[in-house]
Design a protein around this motif. Structure first.
Motif, PDB file in Angstrom:
ATOM      1  N   TYR A 158      37.709  27.445 -38.955  1.00 21.19           N
ATOM      2  CA  TYR A 158      36.666  26.568 -38.416  1.00 21.19           C
ATOM      3  C   TYR A 158      37.257  25.264 -37.877  1.00 21.19           C
ATOM      4  N   VAL A 159      38.224  24.695 -38.609  1.00 24.05           N
ATOM      5  CA  VAL A 159      38.757  23.382 -38.217  1.00 24.05           C
ATOM      6  C   VAL A 159      39.765  23.520 -37.082  1.00 24.05           C
ATOM      7  N   SER A 164      40.786  26.299 -35.279  1.00 22.95           N
ATOM      8  CA  SER A 164      40.545  27.228 -34.183  1.00 22.95           C
ATOM      9  C   SER A 164      39.289  26.888 -33.403  1.00 22.95           C
ATOM     10  N   LEU A 165      38.170  26.736 -34.122  1.00 25.82           N
ATOM     11  CA  LEU A 165      36.902  26.508 -33.434  1.00 25.82           C
ATOM     12  C   LEU A 165      36.729  25.052 -33.008  1.00 25.82           C
ATOM     13  N   MET A 166      37.056  24.101 -33.887  1.00 21.47           N
ATOM     14  CA  MET A 166      36.847  22.693 -33.563  1.00 21.47           C
ATOM     15  C   MET A 166      37.967  22.126 -32.691  1.00 21.47           C
ATOM     16  N   LEU A 167      39.217  22.338 -33.115  1.00 23.63           N
ATOM     17  CA  LEU A 167      40.354  21.741 -32.410  1.00 23.63           C
ATOM     18  C   LEU A 167      40.979  22.680 -31.382  1.00 23.63           C
TER      19      LEU A 167
END
Length: 352
Positions: free
Chosen positions: A167-168, A170-173
């Motif tokens: 989540y942090v 791959s998806l956010m950054l």
């Protein structure tokens, strides 16, 4: 290898010690193979029907399968046939895919080995320095902060940590891929394995941190460290020459256990990151009751764990002379006993 090196190696690792360790490892592997075979044979259902899989189970087909795999023989005879084939690397054929079990394991072993190696590197690079820092700052704010982070890492399951990392990062950054093994074995493969290795390594970092911290605190309280400080030896030299040298053996013992945990932890991590390694193969084989693959992979993982413990046992005498076997002798004097408890560096300074 020179003659001097060979003589030192033979002195540190006597042939009797190596033979005993090898014999114990082989005996343990035999016991584990019996346990794996017996547990799978005791599973509910007809083994012949399981081997046939979804195909039609006619009486003729069941009789042919039983005759081929000696299922009508006693369990001891069945185990002997299975072990004889396993020693020749004939592990049978996968029920689900129809390919050789050896080929199926070989295709996935490299990926799992890379994942375990990177996870092990993460645990070493984080656990040992943080453990040394916590030991040097014992009962201070830094020590409590490091231990708190270790408890959080230890109490977080690998699959939960993997989901957070996806989540942090791959998806956010968007720094790393979220799933898949990548292509080839170069930079793309490394990029895809960064997050899985972090999820796998962080779960065991706390264990290595605790072992290192306890070893550093114990070494700092020894008499030879106090003696070195009284003589005005610099703290940096004390740390490098005495403290860290004394922590090698207990930390090395923990490393053997950590490797075993890493191999077991790949099952959940590979599922989270969709990696086609040994872990995902084991899950699929158990789901489809692919008995030959489950037996072979369980034996392979057990062999890898036993090999890691064997290497750890054989390396310890090379690092710590006190663990080397020696001929029996009379009780040493108090002066000799206290001198033998000191590292070689401390004894040389005392003689000087």
């Amino acid at each position: 290898m020179t003659a001097t090196t060979r003589s030192r190696l033979s002195a540190a690792l006597p042939a009797g010690l190596v033979v005993r360790r090898l014999g114990g490892t082989l005996g343990l592997l035999v016991v584990l193979s019996v346990a794996v075979f017996a547990l799978l044979q005791a599973a509910p259902g007809d083994p012949a029907q399981t081997l046939l899989g979804p195909r039609s189970a006619t009486p003729e087909a069941l009789a042919a399968v039983r005759a081929r795999h000696h299922l009508d023989s006693p369990m001891a005879v069945q185990y002997w046939y299975w072990l004889s084939d396993a020693v020749r690397l004939d592990l049978g054929t996968s029920i689900r895919t129809g390919e050789s079990v050896v080929a199926a394991l070989g295709d996935r072993l490299l990926l799992t080995g890379q994942l375990v190696g990177l996870g092990f590197a993460v645990a070493l690079l984080l656990g040992i320095p943080l453990g040394v820092l916590a030991g040097l700052r014992n009962r201070r704010v830094t020590d409590r902060a490091v231990q708190s982070l270790g408890v959080v890492a230890l109490s977080t399951p690998a699959f939960a940590g993997g989901l957070v990392l996806i989540y942090v990062f791959s998806l956010m950054l968007g720094w790393f891929p979220a799933y898949g093994p990548g292509e080839g074995a170069g930079t793309d493969r490394l990029t895809h394995l960064v997050l899985p290795a972090l999820a796998l390594g962080l779960a065991v970092t706390a264990v290595l941190l605790k072992l290192t911290r306890a070893a550093v605190i114990r070494e700092l309280g020894r008499e030879h460290v106090t003696f070195a400080r009284a003589r005005g030896v610099r703290e940096r030299d004390i740390l490098l020459r005495y403290v860290l040298r004394g922590t090698v053996v207990p930390v090395l013992t923990g490393i053997g256990l950590i490797l075993a945990y890493l191999l077991a932890g790949t099952v959940m991590v590979e599922q989270v990151f969709a990696l086609p390694g040994l872990g995902s193969l084991l899950v699929d084989s158990v789901t489809f009751r692919d008995v030959p693959v489950v037996q072979a992979e369980a034996l392979l993982i057990a062999a890898l764990v036993c090999l890691a413990n064997l290497v750890t046992d054989l390396v310890q005498p090379l690092l710590d002379p006190q663990l080397r076997s020696a001929p029996a002798a009379g009780p040493p004097s108090a002066a000799k006993a206290s001198a033998s408890a000191l590292p070689s560096g401390a004894r040389e300074e005392g003689n000087a």
